[in-house]
Design a protein around this motif. Structure first.
Motif, short mmCIF file in Angstrom:
data_model
loop_
_atom_site.label_atom_id
_atom_site.label_comp_id
_atom_site.label_asym_id
_atom_site.label_seq_id
_atom_site.Cartn_x
_atom_site.Cartn_y
_atom_site.Cartn_z
N THR A 1 7.57 8.43 4.38
CA THR A 1 7.42 7.44 3.31
C THR A 1 7.00 6.10 3.89
N ASN A 2 7.62 5.70 4.99
CA ASN A 2 7.25 4.43 5.62
C ASN A 2 5.80 4.45 6.10
N TYR A 3 5.38 5.57 6.68
CA TYR A 3 4.01 5.69 7.16
C TYR A 3 3.02 5.56 6.00
N LEU A 4 3.26 6.32 4.93
CA LEU A 4 2.37 6.30 3.78
C LEU A 4 2.33 4.90 3.15
N SER A 5 3.49 4.30 2.95
CA SER A 5 3.55 2.97 2.35
C SER A 5 2.83 1.94 3.20
N ARG A 6 3.06 2.02 4.50
CA ARG A 6 2.41 1.08 5.42
C ARG A 6 0.89 1.22 5.37
N GLU A 7 0.40 2.45 5.34
CA GLU A 7 -1.04 2.70 5.28
C GLU A 7 -1.65 2.16 3.99
N ILE A 8 -0.98 2.40 2.88
CA ILE A 8 -1.48 1.91 1.59
C ILE A 8 -1.52 0.39 1.57
N LEU A 9 -0.44 -0.24 2.02
CA LEU A 9 -0.38 -1.71 2.02
C LEU A 9 -1.40 -2.31 2.98
N ALA A 10 -1.61 -1.66 4.11
CA ALA A 10 -2.62 -2.13 5.06
C ALA A 10 -4.02 -1.97 4.47
N ASP A 11 -4.27 -0.86 3.80
CA ASP A 11 -5.56 -0.62 3.17
C ASP A 11 -5.86 -1.67 2.11
N LEU A 12 -4.82 -2.12 1.42
CA LEU A 12 -4.97 -3.16 0.41
C LEU A 12 -5.06 -4.55 1.02
N ASP A 13 -4.85 -4.64 2.33
CA ASP A 13 -4.79 -5.95 3.00
C ASP A 13 -3.77 -6.83 2.28
N ALA A 14 -2.59 -6.23 1.99
CA ALA A 14 -1.57 -6.86 1.17
C ALA A 14 -0.77 -7.93 1.90
N ALA A 15 -0.68 -7.82 3.24
CA ALA A 15 0.15 -8.75 3.99
C ALA A 15 -0.40 -8.98 5.38
N VAL A 16 -0.06 -10.14 5.92
CA VAL A 16 -0.41 -10.44 7.30
C VAL A 16 0.37 -9.50 8.22
N GLU A 17 1.63 -9.24 7.86
CA GLU A 17 2.51 -8.41 8.69
C GLU A 17 3.30 -7.46 7.81
N ILE A 18 3.40 -6.20 8.24
CA ILE A 18 4.22 -5.20 7.56
C ILE A 18 5.24 -4.69 8.56
N VAL A 19 6.51 -4.87 8.23
CA VAL A 19 7.61 -4.53 9.12
C VAL A 19 8.41 -3.39 8.48
N VAL A 20 8.93 -2.50 9.32
CA VAL A 20 9.72 -1.38 8.83
C VAL A 20 11.13 -1.46 9.40
N ALA A 21 12.13 -1.24 8.52
CA ALA A 21 13.52 -1.11 8.93
C ALA A 21 14.00 0.25 8.43
N GLN A 22 14.63 1.02 9.30
CA GLN A 22 15.06 2.38 8.97
C GLN A 22 16.28 2.43 8.06
N ASP A 23 16.98 1.31 7.95
CA ASP A 23 18.16 1.27 7.08
C ASP A 23 18.50 -0.17 6.71
N GLY A 24 19.47 -0.31 5.83
CA GLY A 24 19.85 -1.63 5.35
C GLY A 24 20.42 -2.53 6.42
N ASP A 25 21.15 -1.94 7.36
CA ASP A 25 21.71 -2.75 8.46
C ASP A 25 20.61 -3.39 9.29
N ALA A 26 19.60 -2.59 9.64
CA ALA A 26 18.48 -3.12 10.43
C ALA A 26 17.73 -4.19 9.64
N ALA B 1 1.13 -0.43 -5.71
CA ALA B 1 1.23 -1.50 -4.72
C ALA B 1 0.34 -2.68 -5.10
N ARG B 2 -0.88 -2.39 -5.50
CA ARG B 2 -1.80 -3.45 -5.91
C ARG B 2 -1.27 -4.22 -7.11
#
Length: 125
Positions: free
Chosen positions: A14-39, A116-117
């Motif tokens: 899910t993180n991979y797919l979401s990151r790819e879609i957001l990158a394709d949209l040029d939605a953000a300068v930076e896209i960060v992933v956290a594996q859980d709420g604590d992180a 996302a768009r």
């Protein structure tokens, strides 16, 4: 385009797919992933505030709702917005999510290019 998007989900695919879609949209300068709420909380507490968080509801250790409650108590990143991105189609979860002041929406997985768009354009342009 926003400065930073944070994806909070324990599912790598899910993180991979979401990151790819957001990158394709040029939605953000930076896209960060956290594996859980604590992180995610650790990132945010270090004053590393994203503009928007795409948050899963069902995660081990800390659910999306537990994360939202902790975020309220942390009193940081006041302008940050959250979109729940989840496989849960429960009406109760949707209603609960919309009770939080910083939650913009509730989307069912997977994130699509169109959804996302729509979020980025509606709230950040």
């Amino acid at each position: 385009m926003v400065n930073k998007i944070l994806l909070v989900d324990d599912d790598d695919a899910t993180n991979y797919l979401s990151r790819e879609i957001l990158a394709d949209l040029d939605a953000a300068v930076e896209i960060v992933v956290a594996q859980d709420g604590d992180a995610a909380c650790d990132l945010i507490q270090s004053n590393n505030c994203p503009d928007i968080i795409f948050l899963d509801v069902r995660m081990p250790r800390m659910s999306g709702f537990d994360f939202l409650n902790k975020l309220d108590k942390m009193q940081v990143c006041k302008k940050m917005k959250v979109v729940l991105l989840t496989s849960s189609s429960r009406i109760e979860d949707r209603e609960k999510a919309m009770g939080y002041g910083n939650v913009l929406g509730y989307l069912e997985k997977p994130l699509t290019w169109q959804s996302a768009r729509k979020v980025i354009e509606a709230y950040f342009h």
